[in-house]
Design a protein around this motif. Structure first.
Motif, mmCIF file in Angstrom:
data_model
loop_
_atom_site.group_PDB
_atom_site.id
_atom_site.type_symbol
_atom_site.label_atom_id
_atom_site.label_comp_id
_atom_site.label_asym_id
_atom_site.label_seq_id
_atom_site.Cartn_x
_atom_site.Cartn_y
_atom_site.Cartn_z
ATOM 1 N N LYS A 47 0.830 -1.207 0.000
ATOM 2 C CA LYS A 47 0.000 0.000 0.000
ATOM 3 C C LYS A 47 0.864 1.258 0.000
ATOM 4 N N HIS A 51 1.172 3.890 -3.389
ATOM 5 C CA HIS A 51 0.799 5.309 -3.317
ATOM 6 C C HIS A 51 2.003 6.243 -3.304
ATOM 7 N N ASN A 68 -6.383 5.041 -9.704
ATOM 8 C CA ASN A 68 -6.682 5.809 -8.496
ATOM 9 C C ASN A 68 -7.588 5.042 -7.534
ATOM 10 N N THR A 69 -7.038 4.733 -6.362
ATOM 11 C CA THR A 69 -7.792 3.993 -5.352
ATOM 12 C C THR A 69 -8.853 4.845 -4.669
ATOM 13 N N MET A 70 -8.864 6.139 -4.935
ATOM 14 C CA MET A 70 -9.934 6.988 -4.385
ATOM 15 C C MET A 70 -11.087 7.112 -5.376
ATOM 16 N N LEU A 71 -10.865 6.641 -6.596
ATOM 17 C CA LEU A 71 -11.894 6.677 -7.632
ATOM 18 C C LEU A 71 -12.200 5.233 -8.069
ATOM 19 N N ASP A 75 -8.297 6.586 -13.999
ATOM 20 C CA ASP A 75 -8.220 8.046 -13.984
ATOM 21 C C ASP A 75 -9.274 8.759 -14.827
ATOM 22 N N PHE A 317 -16.937 -0.077 -2.051
ATOM 23 C CA PHE A 317 -15.501 0.162 -1.961
ATOM 24 C C PHE A 317 -15.079 0.098 -0.499
ATOM 25 N N PRO A 318 -14.075 -0.713 -0.211
ATOM 26 C CA PRO A 318 -13.694 -0.865 1.189
ATOM 27 C C PRO A 318 -13.132 0.434 1.754
ATOM 28 N N GLN A 320 -10.542 2.484 3.480
ATOM 29 C CA GLN A 320 -9.094 2.310 3.636
ATOM 30 C C GLN A 320 -8.526 3.455 4.468
ATOM 31 N N SER A 321 -7.468 3.163 5.176
ATOM 32 C CA SER A 321 -6.743 4.239 5.847
ATOM 33 C C SER A 321 -5.763 4.845 4.840
ATOM 34 N N MET A 322 -5.485 6.122 5.025
ATOM 35 C CA MET A 322 -4.530 6.785 4.141
ATOM 36 C C MET A 322 -3.121 6.426 4.603
ATOM 37 N N MET B 70 0.115 12.387 2.278
ATOM 38 C CA MET B 70 0.708 11.113 2.683
ATOM 39 C C MET B 70 2.196 11.286 3.004
ATOM 40 N N GLN B 320 -5.603 9.261 8.955
ATOM 41 C CA GLN B 320 -6.730 9.719 8.148
ATOM 42 C C GLN B 320 -7.316 8.545 7.370
ATOM 43 N N SER B 321 -8.600 8.649 7.100
ATOM 44 C CA SER B 321 -9.205 7.677 6.191
ATOM 45 C C SER B 321 -8.991 8.168 4.765
ATOM 46 N N MET B 322 -8.927 7.221 3.840
ATOM 47 C CA MET B 322 -8.752 7.599 2.440
ATOM 48 C C MET B 322 -10.120 7.993 1.883
ATOM 49 N N PRO B 323 -10.214 9.165 1.274
ATOM 50 C CA PRO B 323 -11.532 9.549 0.766
ATOM 51 C C PRO B 323 -11.968 8.667 -0.407
ATOM 52 N N VAL B 324 -13.252 8.442 -0.505
ATOM 53 C CA VAL B 324 -13.832 7.776 -1.685
ATOM 54 C C VAL B 324 -14.500 8.884 -2.492
ATOM 55 N N LEU B 325 -13.882 9.245 -3.599
ATOM 56 C CA LEU B 325 -14.338 10.406 -4.360
ATOM 57 C C LEU B 325 -15.644 10.097 -5.094
#
Lengths: 334, 334
Positions: A47, A51, A68-71, A75, A317-318, A320-322, B70, B320-325
């Motif tokens: 992880k 990132h 992108n794991t946030m999307l 991309d 979507f699980p 996740q911690s940053m 991060m 922090q938690s990872m944002p889910v956009l």
């Protein structure tokens, strides 16, 4: 490579079997290869690496920049943008549920997530590192990585092999179960709308699920030809055949325009579509696929029903911690 | 702007007062302006916007690309890389604890985090959006943002003003308390090593803490001239004076080479150093500052002691938690 057209035809028949027996929920745990069993330590290290933009020459591009794991795991661009703003000819596939792909990359040239992870880092237009030796040398100067590799793989274990194993281990945790479709497949008939159920039946009836089959809608055939049926309108607009797919790697005529069957999981989130990202919307992607692969012209209602169904493949979507990336106190990374 | 040299001299005396009364721990909550009280909803929305690359023209650059949450709140590059691989002339300041800056940007041209947040989005070499109208139009097409803005600001509230307020609210949560220095300041004399205590005394004795004062080591004077003492060696190597600082904005001769006093919090994590990122290591940055600002030549031991102390200003980074956009099902963001 097997004879694909006959397989497509054969499987199209399979596609018409009863719904109840055919629906499979997405596994919540991905299988790992014998030489890389998933451990929490590898996942945590992977992880970080995934990132970390310092895996690129410029320090600006991480795996997550394009996947992108946030999307939706990519991309939303036709072609990703690597170091110094460079772009290639293919669209980034989603990392979500990539653990369930038999092969990786659009052309399927990597047999595993481990093999895939090694590629972009040293691609001049992606992450731009000169060599994996340079990557490893850089990682070795970052104390936090020394610790994280040791926890995952033992002492003095910062190697390309271990770095890609860790990234793959992390990617195996990127699974999005519990979509409306999964709930429906598990017996909750209220989980899909009437329109989505119509869409599901339509993709089975048409034969889409001959290739897009199994719990991730990406098998059992590993490779398929695309486009099968030439269409001058699409050819002029989308230039699908400019890229020869697997043949670009193997240089074999038989492999021309063969592609990995991409998962339909979260397909609504991964526009634009196809290997070159030339098709902007899911509606149009459905129209194109029906015509080029099945030689079918769909009605507006049929397209809407199928798109409604495909939206039901968007999973949960699980959380996740940053990650907090290891630092280089008092100096830069290069 | 006040007369800075006399202030520097006056404050250098203040710097020699007793340690016990001078040390201040970093607050764990940042003050917010009257017209933008911090709420959880704004923080959540701001976190999404901050990490969303779709706030850039290419969909590849988010606030976090250059001010990486991060890492040490920036990118460890001399100059950040914006859309299409473009670079500017300044080094990205850290976002961590930026809530405690009186003014923002290296040249202090923004009086608030809200004002700062509006800048990079439409800078052609940073995030490259043509206008905030374009940003707002794009955000309005993303359903998840309609919901998140409504929760934070009420119905139909997607505006530039609210977007920058939300980003600023999130940034006010990016605080790194409980550094070894903070523990020491709170009375735990074992929190610093003997070398770090020597470094602390040295920066007070030299007068560094005249400008780098207060809990964030960035006040009370808002602007300071840099470099004060010309040095031909540094001038040739680092070109500090190529950039006129505040005068680039105000066009006033009095403002030439005036800069915001940057925080020393987490300074070990934000190499390379100075407004143009020309100095690669913290050791060299300490040597340069002593010479250019205080006309002092430090011994190797003094530099090592000060660097040891500065490392004690590295705080604890909040989990922090990872944002889910929010997504754009079936289509791209543009």
């Amino acid at each position: 490579m097997f004879k694909l057209r006959s397989l497509v035809t054969a499987l199209a028949l399979v596609g018409s079997i009863s719904v109840a027996s055919a629906l499979e929920t997405l596994p919540t745990v991905a299988p790992a290869p014998a030489d890389n069993p998933t451990t929490q330590e590898k996942v945590e290290l992977g992880k970080l690496l995934y990132h970390d933009p310092r895996l690129s020459s410029t320090g600006t591009v991480s795996c997550s920049s394009c996947h992108n794991t946030m999307l939706g795991g990519e991309d939303n661009r036709a072609n990703s943008m690597g170091v110094h703003g460079q772009t290639g000819g293919r669209s980034a596939p989603t990392v979500w549920n990539s653990a369930f792909n038999t092969v990786q990359f659009w052309d399927g040239r990597a047999p595993s997530l481990e093999a895939q992870a090694a590629g972009p880092v040293t691609s001049p237009i992606e992450m731009g590192m000169k060599s994996w030796d340079d990557v490893i040398a850089r990682l070795k100067t970052i104390e936090g990585y020394q610790v994280a590799f040791e926890e995952a793989f033992g002492k003095d274990s910062i190697t390309k092999d271990n770095a890609t194993k860790a990234i793959a281990s992390y990617e195996r945790t990127l699974i999005t179960p519990h979509s409306p479709y999964d709930k429906y497949a598990a017996g909750d008939t209220s989980a899909l709308t009437a329109q989505q159920v119509r869409g599901l039946h339509k993709v089975q009836e048409l034969g889409c699920t001959s290739c897009h089959s199994g719990p991730a809608f990406n098998g059992p055939g590993v490779f398929q030809p695309f486009p099968i049926h030439s269409n001058p309108v699409f050819a002029a607009k989308y230039h699908f055949k400019d890229d020869k797919g697997l043949a670009e790697v193997t240089k074999k005529a038989d492999d021309e325009h063969l592609w990995k069957v991409p998962t339909l999981r979260n397909i609504a989130l991964t526009a634009p579509y196809f290997h070159n990202g030339s098709v902007k919307t899911l509606d149009e992607a459905v129209v194109v696929m029906a015509k080029t692969q099945l030689d079918k012209d769909l009605s507006t209602t049929e397209v809407a029903d199928i798109v409604a169904f495909l939206n039901a493949l968007t999973g949960q979507f699980p959380k996740q911690s940053m990650p907090v990336l290891p630092t280089t106190p008092g100096r830069t990374f290069n």
